[in-house]
Design a protein around this motif. Structure first.
Motif, PDB file in Angstrom:
ATOM      1  N   MET A  78      41.469  70.669  40.642  1.00  0.00           N
ATOM      2  CA  MET A  78      41.877  71.871  41.358  1.00  0.00           C
ATOM      3  C   MET A  78      40.844  72.987  41.179  1.00  0.00           C
ATOM      4  O   MET A  78      40.502  73.704  42.124  1.00  0.00           O
ATOM      5  N   GLN A  79      40.322  73.106  39.966  1.00  0.00           N
ATOM      6  CA  GLN A  79      39.332  74.147  39.695  1.00  0.00           C
ATOM      7  C   GLN A  79      38.034  73.892  40.456  1.00  0.00           C
ATOM      8  O   GLN A  79      37.379  74.827  40.923  1.00  0.00           O
ATOM      9  N   GLU A  80      37.653  72.620  40.585  1.00  0.00           N
ATOM     10  CA  GLU A  80      36.412  72.305  41.295  1.00  0.00           C
ATOM     11  C   GLU A  80      36.505  72.655  42.782  1.00  0.00           C
ATOM     12  O   GLU A  80      35.530  73.087  43.391  1.00  0.00           O
ATOM     13  N   LEU A  81      37.698  72.507  43.362  1.00  0.00           N
ATOM     14  CA  LEU A  81      37.865  72.756  44.794  1.00  0.00           C
ATOM     15  C   LEU A  81      38.200  74.216  45.105  1.00  0.00           C
ATOM     16  O   LEU A  81      38.081  74.642  46.257  1.00  0.00           O
ATOM     17  N   GLU A  82      38.597  74.964  44.105  1.00  0.00           N
ATOM     18  CA  GLU A  82      38.990  76.361  44.328  1.00  0.00           C
ATOM     19  C   GLU A  82      37.845  77.173  44.931  1.00  0.00           C
ATOM     20  O   GLU A  82      36.699  77.092  44.501  1.00  0.00           O
TER      21      GLU A  82
END
Length: 315
Positions: A103-107
């Motif tokens: 999720m953090q990578e795509l944020e």
């Protein structure tokens, strides 16, 4: 133009965001407990060793895959927004920290409105659902395999979990306002149309926001391929499959979003039936059957045909 007779994903996105939204498939390099020995090494009977995987994870990060897909689509037209679909294998398998890192990578990626996570219900827990609930996107979908509500069928196709497992985690996700997209298959081994109708009743009873219908086809390298060659699996005809699909739609609550009406095998993997290669023809024939029988999503439950199924003249 004839009205749309089901609540399509394109209609949902236009009503929700006022614009076109496209999915970009992403590969996180995930595994599956039904293949790595935690449950089984054979996987589900209908799933081959690729598990819908693209192999992109070996060469590109999730963010790189998304940006490449975005660039390809925007080259053909502007004004589109996107949903990142982490599709291959079971993407909540493993620790919650792995899911949080995804999720953090795509944020914050450009034009990314939301994500969809493909997984199994037995790869969920409360911590992982809390990660998804806190994900920084306008839209979060949990693509969750049910396939059938009958435990005898789930055992037959080596799913490795029962229907109660799906029901529990669909409810847990619904309580957190995570949109569940249930996957169901028409024509599973040993099932009748009445069995499929009962599966649709279970879907309706749960806080399910979307459905993907898959027509059963047989891929190379699967247990079903072996059973089919040995005469232990009988496939629906194209006409039978369409009638099951149309009946399933008629039994589905109209607010549930239909993400897809049929599956399509990857190039070179289909064993049978031959008609499964013609996805466009199958979908067109299913739409014609809906019109011919003057039925629509939810009609069998007593719902009228919603006008909002047909925005902009059905286009």
């Amino acid at each position: 133009m004839s009205p749309n007779r089901f609540h399509s994903l394109s209609v949902y996105f236009r009503r929700r965001f006022g614009r076109r939204v496209r999915k970009i498939p992403l590969d996180a390099g995930s595994s599956c407990p039904n293949r790595d020995g935690s449950i089984s090494v054979g996987g589900c009977a209908f799933c081959n060793e690729k598990g819908s995987g693209t192999g992109q994870a070996a060469a590109m990060s999730l963010a790189e895959q998304y940006l490449a897909g975005r660039e390809r689509i925007l080259a053909r037209g502007a004004g589109i927004r996107f949903l990142g679909y982490i599709q291959s294998f079971s993407n909540t398998y493993g620790p919650a920290a792995r899911l949080r890192a995804m999720m953090q990578e795509l944020e914050g990626l450009p034009d990314l409105l939301g994500i969809a996570i493909g997984t199994r219900p037995d790869c969920l827990d409360e911590e992982k659902l809390d990660v998804l609930r806190a994900a920084p996107f306008e839209e979060v979908w949990l693509d969750l395999g049910l396939q059938s509500a009958h435990d005898r069928t789930l055992r037959r196709i080596n799913r490795g979990h029962d229907a109660a497992c799906f029901m529990r985690w669909a409810r847990e996700a619904g309580e957190r306002d995570i949109k569940v997209c249930a996957h169901v298959i028409t024509g599973l081994p040993g099932e009748t149309l009445a069995d499929f109708e009962q599966t649709m009743a279970v879907v309706n009873s749960l806080p399910v926001a979307g459905v993907k219908f898959h027509n059963l086809y047989i891929c190379r390298g699967t247990a079903l391929a072996r059973d089919w060659r040995e005469g232990r699996v009988e496939l629906l005809t194209k006409e039978e499959s369409m009638r099951w699909l149309v009946r399933g739609l008629a039994l589905l609550r109209p607010e549930i979003v239909v993400h897809r009406l049929g599956g399509d095998p990857a190039p070179g993997e289909l064993v049978a039936p031959d008609w499964a290669l013609d996805k466009a023809g199958y979908l067109d024939a299913a739409r014609r059957l809906l019109a011919h029988e003057d039925t629509w999503q939810g009609k069998a439950l007593g719902f009228p045909l919603p006008q909002w199924f047909n925005p902009e003249g059905g286009k």
